[in-house]
Design a protein around this motif. Structure first.
Motif, short mmCIF file in Angstrom:
data_model
loop_
_atom_site.label_atom_id
_atom_site.label_comp_id
_atom_site.label_asym_id
_atom_site.label_seq_id
_atom_site.Cartn_x
_atom_site.Cartn_y
_atom_site.Cartn_z
N TRP A 184 35.16 46.16 7.63
CA TRP A 184 34.73 46.10 9.03
C TRP A 184 34.85 44.69 9.60
CZ3 TRP A 184 34.95 49.52 12.45
CH2 TRP A 184 34.72 50.87 12.14
N SER A 185 34.66 43.69 8.76
CA SER A 185 34.80 42.31 9.27
C SER A 185 36.26 42.01 9.62
CB SER A 185 34.27 41.29 8.24
OG SER A 185 35.07 41.27 7.08
N ILE A 186 37.19 42.57 8.84
CA ILE A 186 38.62 42.43 9.14
C ILE A 186 38.95 43.13 10.46
CG2 ILE A 186 40.89 43.32 8.47
CD1 ILE A 186 40.46 40.85 7.03
N ILE A 187 38.47 44.35 10.60
CA ILE A 187 38.74 45.12 11.82
C ILE A 187 38.18 44.40 13.04
CG2 ILE A 187 38.25 47.28 13.05
CD1 ILE A 187 38.22 48.65 10.26
N GLN A 188 36.95 43.92 12.95
CA GLN A 188 36.33 43.20 14.07
C GLN A 188 37.11 41.92 14.39
OE1 GLN A 188 32.28 42.96 12.46
NE2 GLN A 188 31.59 44.32 14.07
N ASN A 189 37.58 41.25 13.35
CA ASN A 189 38.35 40.02 13.54
C ASN A 189 39.64 40.31 14.31
OD1 ASN A 189 40.77 38.27 12.04
ND2 ASN A 189 38.98 37.04 12.59
N ARG A 190 40.34 41.37 13.92
CA ARG A 190 41.62 41.68 14.57
C ARG A 190 41.42 42.13 16.02
NH1 ARG A 190 42.70 39.23 10.18
NH2 ARG A 190 44.48 39.93 8.93
N PHE A 191 40.44 42.97 16.26
CA PHE A 191 40.19 43.40 17.64
C PHE A 191 39.77 42.19 18.48
CE2 PHE A 191 40.53 47.55 15.92
CZ PHE A 191 40.63 48.45 16.97
N GLY A 192 39.12 41.23 17.84
CA GLY A 192 38.70 40.02 18.54
C GLY A 192 39.87 39.21 19.07
N TRP A 193 41.06 39.38 18.48
CA TRP A 193 42.25 38.71 19.02
C TRP A 193 42.48 39.08 20.48
CZ3 TRP A 193 46.14 40.06 14.49
CH2 TRP A 193 45.87 39.24 13.39
N LEU A 251 31.11 35.84 6.69
CA LEU A 251 31.18 34.48 6.16
C LEU A 251 32.26 34.37 5.08
CD1 LEU A 251 27.39 33.53 5.83
CD2 LEU A 251 29.06 32.50 7.38
N ALA A 252 32.37 35.40 4.24
CA ALA A 252 33.39 35.42 3.20
C ALA A 252 34.79 35.44 3.81
CB ALA A 252 33.20 36.64 2.30
N LEU A 253 34.95 36.23 4.85
CA LEU A 253 36.25 36.30 5.53
C LEU A 253 36.62 34.95 6.13
CD1 LEU A 253 38.71 37.87 6.56
CD2 LEU A 253 37.33 38.55 8.54
N GLU A 254 35.64 34.29 6.72
CA GLU A 254 35.87 32.97 7.32
C GLU A 254 36.34 31.97 6.26
OE1 GLU A 254 33.31 29.62 9.77
OE2 GLU A 254 32.68 31.71 9.85
N GLU A 255 35.72 32.03 5.07
CA GLU A 255 36.12 31.14 3.97
C GLU A 255 37.56 31.43 3.54
OE1 GLU A 255 33.40 31.39 0.74
OE2 GLU A 255 31.68 30.64 1.91
N ILE A 256 37.92 32.70 3.46
CA ILE A 256 39.29 33.07 3.08
C ILE A 256 40.29 32.55 4.10
CG2 ILE A 256 40.88 34.99 2.66
CD1 ILE A 256 38.35 36.63 1.81
N GLN A 257 39.96 32.72 5.38
CA GLN A 257 40.88 32.32 6.43
C GLN A 257 40.99 30.80 6.55
OE1 GLN A 257 39.18 34.55 9.74
NE2 GLN A 257 40.63 36.22 9.42
N ASN A 258 40.06 30.06 5.95
CA ASN A 258 40.12 28.60 5.97
C ASN A 258 40.89 28.02 4.78
OD1 ASN A 258 38.74 28.21 8.39
ND2 ASN A 258 36.74 28.21 7.40
N SER A 297 27.08 40.41 7.70
CA SER A 297 26.98 38.96 7.90
C SER A 297 27.58 38.21 6.70
CB SER A 297 25.53 38.53 8.10
OG SER A 297 24.99 39.13 9.26
N LYS A 298 27.26 38.66 5.51
CA LYS A 298 27.81 38.07 4.30
C LYS A 298 29.33 38.24 4.26
CE LYS A 298 27.60 38.51 -0.76
NZ LYS A 298 27.02 39.29 -1.89
N ALA A 299 29.80 39.42 4.64
CA ALA A 299 31.24 39.70 4.64
C ALA A 299 31.96 38.83 5.65
CB ALA A 299 31.48 41.17 4.93
#
Length: 436
Positions: free
Chosen positions: A121-130, A20-27, A16-18
């Motif tokens: 894992w947050s990156i992987i989940q994000n990409r598969f989410g595409w 949120l961190a990824l979301e901040e980076i992508q913004n 969950s923390k990761a």
């Protein structure tokens, strides 16, 4: 219930923390992204210089005035016990530990701190989410290897259960095994396929032989993600036709992170959020976008173990259309240890031999798969799995094409086998040189 996320949390990985961190980076705005990269590069370099004695040895007396002065790490640098490579405050008891498959010839154990692993894992989940794939909900048909020892086997099976996936063996690619795979697809509402390229290609060839489109028996299927091995254009077309879903190419370096993932616009988008990718020449000079060279990667968040300007062992090109925020991997050419040295002194990518042979050897569907080995500077062996011996006409055509593309005087030996032997991980290495 979100079993996948829960399993990460129970193992100490703060997903969950990761996320949120990824979301901040992508913004981060486009105009500010270069500053973000430069800052993270400096932070991770300073951190390991202060906290990692192993990395201080690599740096030695290097005069670091600029990023380009930071020494390049290689796989040979990490060929020592993991305990000697960890940063202060980390031990084998409070980090994520795994090992590489050894496809490059240099297997080793590596570590990530728990937050870094959660970020992966947050990156992987994000990409598969595409592609509308959710690891907590989507059912995966997995074509991967599996440890054959009892403990390793059941550990992977448990992870499969928590990850909502079913694993097919990549060690048996016979028609009998594929018939069982097909029955499983008929009975199971799989959402996507994920696994080694060569194994899934063999399954597609089996479907073609049966004149069957997979979505007719598994209509919920919506994507296929291939990884770990080269995907050739002809094989991609075969997969798209027989599976009837988008075929997505993934490129990762296990000890680092997911490196590139094909986006919905069919562009191989590099992970700029948690890694920094450079293309270097043989003298470690940074090459501009559009030029071919060694893929060198920095893990921006791994505090447990340094991977700073780390030579992945792969060769590729970043597109001229790349930006700091959205680098694009235009081409993945192969591995640096997949280079063939010819009698004239000329060097050629080993996959050149594979590609030449592939265009001729597989046109009638009788050859299931093959590999190429270089045994002497002028001698190459083509080992193939087929129901019958390759015709003399094809042999002569392959030899002729090798002369056209490479040089004259090369000897090519052909050896038929019932089945191509894979590595312990289940991967298929298309070209191997025994003289480099």
């Amino acid at each position: 219930m979100n079993l996948f996320d829960l399993s990460l949390k129970l193992n100490g990985f703060p997903i969950s923390k990761a996320r949120l961190a990824l979301e901040e980076i992508q913004n981060i705005k486009d105009t500010d992204f270069e500053a973000y990269i430069f800052q993270k590069r400096k932070e991770i370099l300073d951190y390991h210089l202060q906290n990692n004695s192993f990395y201080k040895e690599i740096i030695k007396n290097a005069d670091i005035k600029d990023w380009k002065d930071v020494p390049v790490m290689t796989k040979r640098d990490v060929q020592r016990p993991l305990e000697q490579r960890l940063s202060k405050g980390f031990s084998t008891k409070n980090v994520y530990i795994s090992n590489t498959s050894g496809a490059s010839g240099d297997p080793f154990f590596y570590a990530k701190d728990n937050f870094c692993h959660a970020l992966t894992w947050s990156i992987i989940q994000n990409r598969f989410g595409w592609f509308d794939i959710d690891f907590n909900k989507s059912k995966q048909a997995r074509f991967y290897g599996i440890p054959l020892d009892k403990k390793g086997y059941y550990k992977e099976r448990l992870k499969d259960a928590l990850g909502n996936r079913y694993r097919f063996s990549v060690f048996d690619l016979s028609d009998t095994a594929f018939e069982k795979c097909l029955e499983k697809f008929k009975k199971t509402p799989f959402d996507y396929i994920n696994g080694y390229t060569s194994s899934i290609v063999q399954f597609a060839k089996f479907l073609k032989k049966k004149n069957l489109i997979l979505t007719t028996v598994c209509p919920r299927l919506k994507a296929c993600v291939v990884t770990s091995e080269m995907l050739f254009e002809e094989d991609k077309k075969l997969l798209e036709k027989q599976l009837n879903v988008p075929v997505i190419n993934e490129y990762g370096v296990s000890e680092i992170d997911l490196i590139a993932f094909q986006n919905p616009e069919d562009i191989w988008q590099v992970n700029s959020e948690t890694t920094y990718v450079e293309i270097l020449d043989e003298n470690d000079h940074i090459l501009p976008y559009g030029e071919e060279g060694r893929i060198v990667v920095t893990s921006l968040y791994n505090k447990a173990h340094p991977f700073i300007r780390y030579d992945s062992g792969d060769i590729g090109i970043l597109s001229k259309e790349s930006t700091m925020q959205k680098p694009i991997l235009e081409k993945l050419i192969g591995r640096t240890n997949d280079i063939a040295i010819l009698p004239s002194g000329k060097k050629a990518a080993g996959l050149t031999f594979y590609y030449i042979t592939k265009s001729i050897i597989e046109d009638d569907g009788k050859v299931r798969e093959f590999i190429i080995e270089q045994h002497k500077i002028d001698t190459f062996k083509v080992i193939y799995a087929s129901s019958e011996v390759i015709s003399k006409d094809k042999i002569e055509k392959i030899k002729s094409e090798m002369e056209n593309y490479l040089e004259k005087g090369l000897k090519v030996i052909f050896e038929r086998q019932d089945m191509i032997k894979r590595s312990k991980s289940g991967k298929l290495k298309q070209f191997t040189s025994f003289i480099n």
